[in-house]
Design a protein around this motif. Structure first.
Motif, PDB file in Angstrom:
ATOM      1  N   ARG A  25      -9.110  -7.966  45.195  1.00  0.00           N
ATOM      2  CA  ARG A  25     -10.262  -8.744  44.820  1.00  0.00           C
ATOM      3  C   ARG A  25     -11.262  -7.865  45.473  1.00  0.00           C
ATOM      4  O   ARG A  25     -11.392  -7.174  46.489  1.00  0.00           O
ATOM      5  N   VAL A  78     -19.849  -7.785  35.214  1.00  0.00           N
ATOM      6  CA  VAL A  78     -20.523  -7.596  36.531  1.00  0.00           C
ATOM      7  C   VAL A  78     -22.021  -7.081  36.345  1.00  0.00           C
ATOM      8  O   VAL A  78     -22.249  -6.024  35.792  1.00  0.00           O
ATOM      9  N   ARG A 117     -23.654 -10.891  39.880  1.00  0.00           N
ATOM     10  CA  ARG A 117     -23.345 -11.870  38.965  1.00  0.00           C
ATOM     11  C   ARG A 117     -22.127 -11.587  38.037  1.00  0.00           C
ATOM     12  O   ARG A 117     -22.132 -10.419  37.779  1.00  0.00           O
ATOM     13  N   VAL A 118     -21.671 -12.570  37.441  1.00  0.00           N
ATOM     14  CA  VAL A 118     -20.678 -12.141  36.387  1.00  0.00           C
ATOM     15  C   VAL A 118     -21.068 -12.879  35.128  1.00  0.00           C
ATOM     16  O   VAL A 118     -21.155 -14.134  35.239  1.00  0.00           O
ATOM     17  N   HIS A 122     -15.819 -14.942  45.159  1.00  0.00           N
ATOM     18  CA  HIS A 122     -15.168 -13.691  45.256  1.00  0.00           C
ATOM     19  C   HIS A 122     -14.979 -13.107  43.726  1.00  0.00           C
ATOM     20  O   HIS A 122     -14.570 -13.771  42.948  1.00  0.00           O
ATOM     21  N   ILE A 123     -15.267 -11.984  43.517  1.00  0.00           N
ATOM     22  CA  ILE A 123     -15.241 -11.201  42.171  1.00  0.00           C
ATOM     23  C   ILE A 123     -13.829 -10.521  42.136  1.00  0.00           C
ATOM     24  O   ILE A 123     -13.328 -10.058  43.276  1.00  0.00           O
ATOM     25  N   GLU A 124     -13.319 -10.525  40.913  1.00  0.00           N
ATOM     26  CA  GLU A 124     -12.211  -9.662  40.843  1.00  0.00           C
ATOM     27  C   GLU A 124     -12.127  -8.599  39.629  1.00  0.00           C
ATOM     28  O   GLU A 124     -12.290  -9.488  38.665  1.00  0.00           O
ATOM     29  N   PHE A 164     -16.778 -20.217  37.969  1.00  0.00           N
ATOM     30  CA  PHE A 164     -15.809 -19.851  39.315  1.00  0.00           C
ATOM     31  C   PHE A 164     -14.374 -20.492  38.954  1.00  0.00           C
ATOM     32  O   PHE A 164     -14.064 -21.126  39.996  1.00  0.00           O
ATOM     33  N   SER A 197     -20.037  -4.487  47.358  1.00  0.00           N
ATOM     34  CA  SER A 197     -19.237  -5.838  47.667  1.00  0.00           C
ATOM     35  C   SER A 197     -18.155  -5.387  48.627  1.00  0.00           C
ATOM     36  O   SER A 197     -18.072  -4.192  48.660  1.00  0.00           O
ATOM     37  N   ALA A 227     -14.924  -8.417  34.859  1.00  0.00           N
ATOM     38  CA  ALA A 227     -14.237  -9.371  36.137  1.00  0.00           C
ATOM     39  C   ALA A 227     -14.322 -11.072  35.989  1.00  0.00           C
ATOM     40  O   ALA A 227     -14.820 -11.644  35.197  1.00  0.00           O
ATOM     41  N   ASP A 275     -24.022 -17.124  33.381  1.00  0.00           N
ATOM     42  CA  ASP A 275     -22.836 -16.781  34.584  1.00  0.00           C
ATOM     43  C   ASP A 275     -21.439 -17.894  34.097  1.00  0.00           C
ATOM     44  O   ASP A 275     -21.458 -18.647  33.769  1.00  0.00           O
ATOM     45  N   ARG A 321     -14.526 -14.758  38.416  1.00  0.00           N
ATOM     46  CA  ARG A 321     -15.051 -15.141  39.788  1.00  0.00           C
ATOM     47  C   ARG A 321     -14.267 -16.435  40.150  1.00  0.00           C
ATOM     48  O   ARG A 321     -14.079 -17.183  39.597  1.00  0.00           O
TER      49      ARG A 321
END
Length: 536
Positions: free
Chosen positions: A350, A381, A362-363, A421-423, A373, A328, A414, A370, A416
């Motif tokens: 992020r 993750v 995916r988170v 964007h994931i963090e 968001f 990513s 993480a 999932d 989303r």
């Protein structure tokens, strides 16, 4: 439409994907372009191709063939780059060995990998030779200058015998590399990577990082680390120039940037702290900007501000050995570059979204679904796609466990955000449960890293009779001297809830892997042994 026999792949319309094609393309389309720079010397693509062919001939003479594992312990020299093409060209498997580990660890890798041959550069010869003898594996060094004297002289000008680079690649699922995990979480595992994934991740890096023929890439990232995040292949695919740097020392880095017009480099944040804390930064011409890709820890606001003043543009990457390196990317848009430094740091913290050819990300929550968001709900993750490992060498149990549920679970926790964007908020094993409350070690580290006296911070759980666990902070200071813990607690109190403030402190150099990642499993062990406030 029916699937019919005459529509299936055949030799005329199907060739296995392999990054060896990138070198074949470069040497045939731009043979006279500058390919590699090292120690004041340079090689064109035609000349580097000859280095690879000499390497192939040397391996064949030593009986290396399809399926054999060849171990290489080498810093960022042309021979290490050439190994990424010469070893797979024989259908063999490249095992890059960390140059900073001890004899027992190298010996374990040689035995576990069933290595047929150990090669090393002069700086690694002592450990490599001892490990090879212990494991019963043949050993040979590279010549000191690469061209003459004792050892393999692959950089000589001798005419090599011809060899078709892709002839032995009959299946794109063939192993191309066997990489051992870096040891941030304990015992290393042998990650088997395939030609298909290496090809795809390299091309994804080309597009995501905007590599092209004008790219001049400085090797501050060890090539032995996950095959240099596949940049060993990506720069060749783009037709750029590999600038080899054997040792990451600030003066050498800044000198190489100016001397060779470097456009890109990649490294862990610890390397960037070395640069901003060095007097050598005064030689940097900040008007000529370059791109630095970093991963392993989120960049802080102070780091971004200081690197920006030196003309460095940040890209944040996220990945694992198991997914060929970066999967990513988070970079700033044109509008975001005009934001204040604190806001840019918030966004660059992020891990972003997948690059074009990488795995779907995916988170997943505890229910396996999932997470929303919303930037708040934490999940694990999980990856699914074409740039994942084949499995773990000689470990079917861990392989099946890793792929359970039809995805690869990373162990990273993480959220989303609404833009997808994931963090990363923490590793599953690094969550601290104090008084029944879950605390993110990354959140505490992020606050501590903003303190002007802190260079690097790492936080782990320490057992406590009253609270179950408490946060313990290990601090590497900018001056090397311990800081006032009461002042640090007061600083944290301005940014953290009371139960998140570290209740134990330790000062000194933090244990790191060769790529600058903090070895938290070492710190967790130290947290059980040390007195509060003691030095590391």
């Amino acid at each position: 439409m029916r699937e019919e026999a005459h529509l299936r792949p055949r030799p005329a319309n199907f060739v296995p994907l392999t990054p060896l094609d990138f070198l074949d393309h470069a040497v045939k389309t731009a043979p006279g372009d500058e390919a590699v720079i090292w120690r004041g010397r340079s090689w064109t693509w035609a000349e580097f191709h000859a280095v690879v062919l000499r390497f192939v001939a040397a391996l064949r003479a030593r009986g290396i063939g399809k399926g054999d594992v060849v171990s290489v312990m080498c810093v960022n020299r042309p021979e290490m780059l050439a190994a990424h093409y010469a070893v797979p060209a024989l259908g063999a498997v490249l095992n890059c060995v960390n140059t900073r580990i001890e004899v027992s660890d190298v010996s374990f890798i040689l035995r576990h990998s069933d290595s047929r041959l150990m090669l090393a550069d002069p700086s690694a010869t002592r450990i490599a030779r001892a490990a090879a003898e212990e494991a019963g594996v043949p050993f040979e060094p590279f010549a000191d200058d690469g061209a003459s004297g004792d050892g393999l002289a692959l950089l000589s000008t001798d005419a090599p015998p011809p060899f078709e680079l892709t002839a032995e690649i009959t299946d794109e699922w063939q192993p191309i590399a066997l990489n051992y995990t870096s040891g941030t979480t304990g015992e290393p595992k042998g990650v088997v990577l395939h030609h298909r994934g290496a090809w795809l991740n390299a091309i994804g890096n080309v597009t995501a990082l905007k590599f092209d023929r004008s790219t001049r890439y400085l090797w501050t990232l060890p090539m032995f680390h996950c095959n240099g995040w596949c940049h060993t292949f990506a720069i060749t695919a783009a037709g750029g120039t590999h600038v080899c740097l054997e040792k990451v020392e600030p003066g050498a880095v800044f000198s190489a940037i100016e001397a060779h017009g470097v456009t890109h480099l990649a490294c862990a944040p610890v390397v960037l702290y070395m640069l901003i804390n060095s007097s050598a930064k005064q030689t940097r011409n900040a008007s000529r900007r370059l791109t630095v890709a970093t991963g392993g820890a989120a960049p802080t606001a102070s780091l971004i501000e200081e690197m920006d003043a030196l003309g460095f543009d940040f890209i944040h990457l996220y990945g694992l050995t198991e997914c060929f390196g970066p999967t990513s990317i988070r970079e700033l848009t044109g509008a975001e570059r005009d934001l204040g430094v604190a806001e840019r740091a918030r966004l660059l913290a992020r891990q972003g979204v997948r690059h074009m050819t990488a795995n779907r990300i995916r988170v997943l929550g505890e229910d396996g679904e999932d997470v929303p968001f919303d930037g708040r709900t934490i999940g694990e993750v999980a990856l699914c796609g074409n740039t994942l490992l084949s499995g773990y060498h000689r470990d079917a149990v861990e392989t099946e466990k890793a792929f359970s549920g039809g995805v690869f679970r990373t162990g990273d926790l993480a959220v989303r955000h609404d833009d997808g964007h994931i963090e990363i908020r923490d590793r599953a094993k690094d969550v601290i449960i104090t008084g029944g409350e879950n605390v993110s070690s990354l959140e505490i580290e992020g606050v501590l890293s903003r303190h002007p006296g802190v260079a690097i911070a790492a936080v782990v759980a320490r057992r406590d009779e009253k609270w179950g666990e408490i946060p313990m902070a290990f601090i590497e200071t900018r001056t090397g001297a311990p800081l006032d813990t009461k002042a640090l607690e007061a600083f944290c109190r301005d940014h953290l809830a009371g139960f998140k403030i570290p209740r134990a402190w330790s000062f000194g150099e933090l244990p790191k892997t060769a790529t600058g990642k903090i070895q938290k499993f070492v710190l967790r062990e130290r947290a059980t042994q040390e007195k509060v406030g003691s030095d590391i």
